[in-house]
Design a protein around this motif. Structure first.
Motif: not given
Lengths: 461, 291
Positions: A288-304
């Motif tokens: 869902g949208n929340v999953a996308m938000d969490a994923a894109r946040t983790a990405l910005r914090l430096g993760a794959e």
């Protein structure tokens, strides 16, 4: 200019934005907005308005943008919406106003969302405020929750002349706009805080740090503090987990926790005293949208980052735009994949997620094809962090402490769609607390309907 | 803003404050907690309520400095304010809902360790006001770290013990429980609050002794209202949220080993921030010479 196509909106480059928390979409400037507005054919029987849960007079505001009178356009939007800068950013326009746009039959619909955003941002930058009520009614209404439903209901009631107080459980007003949706999609101080200031400028008071059901109950608000009506817009705050082995391992978070740390507590900024786990390889479970938000946040914090979702791309509940942005930024989609166990090391830290491949079977009650496990297809993705984004449900704190307030078996408050009326006299409800997790604009629509319901109730009292 | 009516350092690194928070003071009951924030950028810190004054609209909190946020809190003086205080959170102690007649028939033992004495106090005091004097063991590492001895001795039959034997009885709280039981004491209920490791060993002992035991969990949490799920604890075969289902649980069912591991979750991040605070810009990674 090709009238069949939207005027493209400027965005931060995907590679650059994947490393910062600045807003992805940069929005239109005046020329671009006027050019886009000129594509509108100003239908007599405007379909777009029927697609808008708060029924903004869309052709009328676009007409003003076309004329370059942005202040007038803002006035028109303000009649129907208290949060245009938010809606222009997070509404699923493709399935609402823009989904119904006649231009969209042959070509692309008018970019209504981006125009709304432009108008709202213009008003904010030029200090244009919505109009406060001229006459006061001298009646007190309590609004529980300062998210989209509560802010809308409070704003509308204040415009009608009621004395409105919003009670917010957290230390900051905004609800999901503040704790849930990330900065890069909805800037907090530049957009959300200003919208809340606008609602306050209508005379609405906001008391933070009050948990209804704990600090005070609805019955006490009505019996002891003189509120004649109450609107419950407390949202759907409780996270769901899968119930699979290993879920209490260190490094498994609910999307709610991960996003609250980053958004509300500003943990993405290293200066914040609130910590967040910067994983190196992260699995986000859900689509869902929340999953996308969490994923894109983790990405910005430096993760794959991997999105792990049990159905196929077609069934992803997230907005197409969000999925598109996530892909551009480099999120990996592991579709038709379902976790069965979270693996951990001897110290209790996550070191993998065991998944099983799925295939699509017959349609289920939601109309989507049901995912079925492929026997023997288990495999492990090496990750050090797992974020569960499986949806949320309403907090029973209010319903369990309010005498005579009926809920359904999902603990959602039962309320009339027309006017928000609940089983308890004088108590109205709307938004995720009633529907379960949905969208910002549907919550706003419900807040609006309830404001009308409350006005009718108090007028006849 | 929530004004601090009085603040003092009780013993090194343990602080006591009376704070104005009328909504919390009006509704809170023993066993519940609140969340404070020092300033507009601070972390949310959950603390068990130590005492409350409904008339004056104040609550008492006691905390130990363990990281950046508690160190910031400790700097606040009488007359300063907290930016936020929210509560009461969690469920009140089970005792509150038990009929007084039933409680009067019970022999109750409280076991407190270190700063855990603070959350034990309102429960013991509440019982005392109902005419029930419970036994209470307060354990401290050493004499100089002992808190609330006077307050506790007024509302309970108090047994003080220090790990190093510098005051009162000598040894861990578990040793005192064993001693009291072998001296002929019989208990129907034990309430243990203190460091996780203490609660683990108290629960282990009381299980052997057949004494039902309640413990108060203090896991990592963010909102405290059931929203984040950071405070998940395994109780028997169920996963519970300490903030809304607790903080008190059956001590014989808690998975303490898991709970202790979960408390380590942000140790690295917290350690780094503490170094930043204590050593300024000189020493928080990136120099290449140290880790």
């Amino acid at each position: 200019m090709d009238v069949l196509k939207k005027v493209p909106v400027r965005e931060q480059d995907a590679k650059v934005r994947a490393t910062n928390f600045d807003e992805v979409c940069l929005g239109y400037n005046k020329e671009e907005a006027m050019e886009e507005a000129s594509r509108c054919i100003n239908c007599k029987n405007a379909q777009c308005m029927k697609g808008c849960p708060v029924a903004i007079n869309i052709p009328a505001f676009i007409e003003q943008v076309k004329n370059g009178d942005i202040e007038k356009a803002y006035e028109i939007i303000s009649e129907s919406s208290s949060l245009p800068a938010v809606c222009g950013r997070v509404c699923p326009q493709e399935s609402q106003c823009e989904g119904k746009c006649i231009r969209g039959i042959k070509g692309e619909p008018i970019s209504i969302g981006k125009l709304e955003r432009y108008v709202a941002d213009y008003a904010s930058q030029n200090g244009i405020k919505p109009q406060a009520a001229k006459e006061k009614k001298g009646k007190k209404v309590a609004v529980i929750g300062s998210g989209p439903a509560g802010l809308t209901c409070a704003g509308d009631l204040a415009k009608m002349g009621y004395d409105v107080t919003i009670f917010e459980a957290l230390h900051e007003a905004g609800g999901v706009l503040v704790y849930g949706i990330p900065e890069f999609r909805l800037p907090k101080s530049a957009v959300v805080a200003k919208e809340i200031e606008n609602v306050k400028s209508l005379g609405v008071k906001i008391e933070t740090n009050v948990i209804i059901g704990k600090s005070i109950t609805i019955d006490e608000l009505m019996d002891e503090e003189g509120f004649e009506a109450v609107f419950i817009g407390s949202g759907a705050g409780l996270p769901k987990f899968m119930g699979i082995p290993g879920e209490t391992a260190n490094g498994v978070f609910s999307a709610n926790e991960y996003l609250t740390r980053s958004n509300l507590m500003k943990a993405f900024d290293e200066k914040s005293p609130t910590p967040i786990k910067r994983g190196s390889k992260v699995a986000v479970v859900g689509g869902g949208n929340v999953a996308m938000d969490a994923a894109r946040t983790a990405l910005r914090l430096g993760a794959e980052v991997h999105i792990v979702y049990r159905r196929s791309e077609e069934e992803l509940p997230a907005r197409v735009e969000e999925v598109h942005h996530a892909k551009e930024e480099g999120i990996i989609f592991d579709l038709l994949t379902n976790p069965v166990e979270i693996l951990k090391d001897e110290n209790g830290w996550v070191n993998g997620i065991k998944c099983i491949r799925m295939e699509l079977g017959e349609p289920d009650e939601s109309g989507r094809r049901r995912p079925v496990e492929v026997p023997g297809s288990e495999f492990v993705i090496d990750v050090d962090t797992v974020i569960m984004s499986l949806g949320t449900s309403p907090n029973p704190l209010i319903s369990s402490t309010t005498i005579g307030l009926d809920v359904n078996k999902k603990k959602c408050i039962i309320a009339d769609e027309e006017n928000g009326k609940t089983s308890k006299d004088g108590v109205y409800a709307g938004g995720d607390a009633v529907t379960g997790a949905a969208t910002v604009i549907l919550a706003m629509g419900a807040g609006k309907a309830a404001a009308k319901g409350i006005d009718e109730f108090l007028a006849n009292k | 803003m929530y004004k601090i009516i009085e603040a003092k350092e009780m013993v090194p690194n343990i602080y006591w404050m009376i704070v104005e928070a009328p909504r919390v003071a009006k509704k809170c009951l023993p066993g519940q907690f609140l969340i404070v924030r020092t300033d507009e950028n601070s972390e949310r810190i959950p603390l068990t309520i130590c005492d409350y004054d409904r008339e004056n609209g104040t609550v008492t909190i006691v905390f130990q400095t363990i990281g950046v946020s508690t160190t910031q809190m400790a700097k606040l003086k009488t007359g300063d304010s907290f930016h936020d205080v929210v509560g009461p959170l969690g469920r009140p102690s089970e005792l509150i809902d038990t009929p007084i007649d039933e409680l009067k028939k019970k022999s109750i033992l409280f076991v407190a360790g270190g700063v855990g004495t603070a959350p034990v106090y309102p429960q013991v005091k509440w019982l005392c006001e109902k005419g029930i004097m419970a036994d209470a063991i307060v354990g401290s590492k050493t004499k100089d770290l002992l808190i609330m001895e006077d307050e506790m001795s007024k509302v309970s039959n108090l047994y003080v013990t220090t790990d190093d034997g510098s005051y009162g009885r000598s040894g861990m709280v578990t040793k005192v429980i064993e001693d009291l039981v072998s001296e002929g004491k019989k208990y129907d209920l034990c309430v243990a609050i203190g460091p996780m490791i203490m609660m683990k060993f108290v629960a282990k002992l009381t299980k052997e002794l057949g004494i039902p035991t309640i413990v108060s969990m203090n896991p990592i949490m963010v909102d405290g209202t059931g929203m984040c799920g950071a405070c998940r604890v395994t109780v028997g075969d169920e996963v519970k949220f300490a903030c809304v289902d607790g903080p008190e649980f059956d001590g014989h069912l808690i998975n303490f080993d898991e709970a202790m591991k979960r408390q380590q979750l942000y140790k690295t991040e917290e350690g780094r921030k503490m170094l930043e605070l204590t050593e300024g810009d000189t020493h928080h990674g990136g120099c290449g010479n140290c880790n």
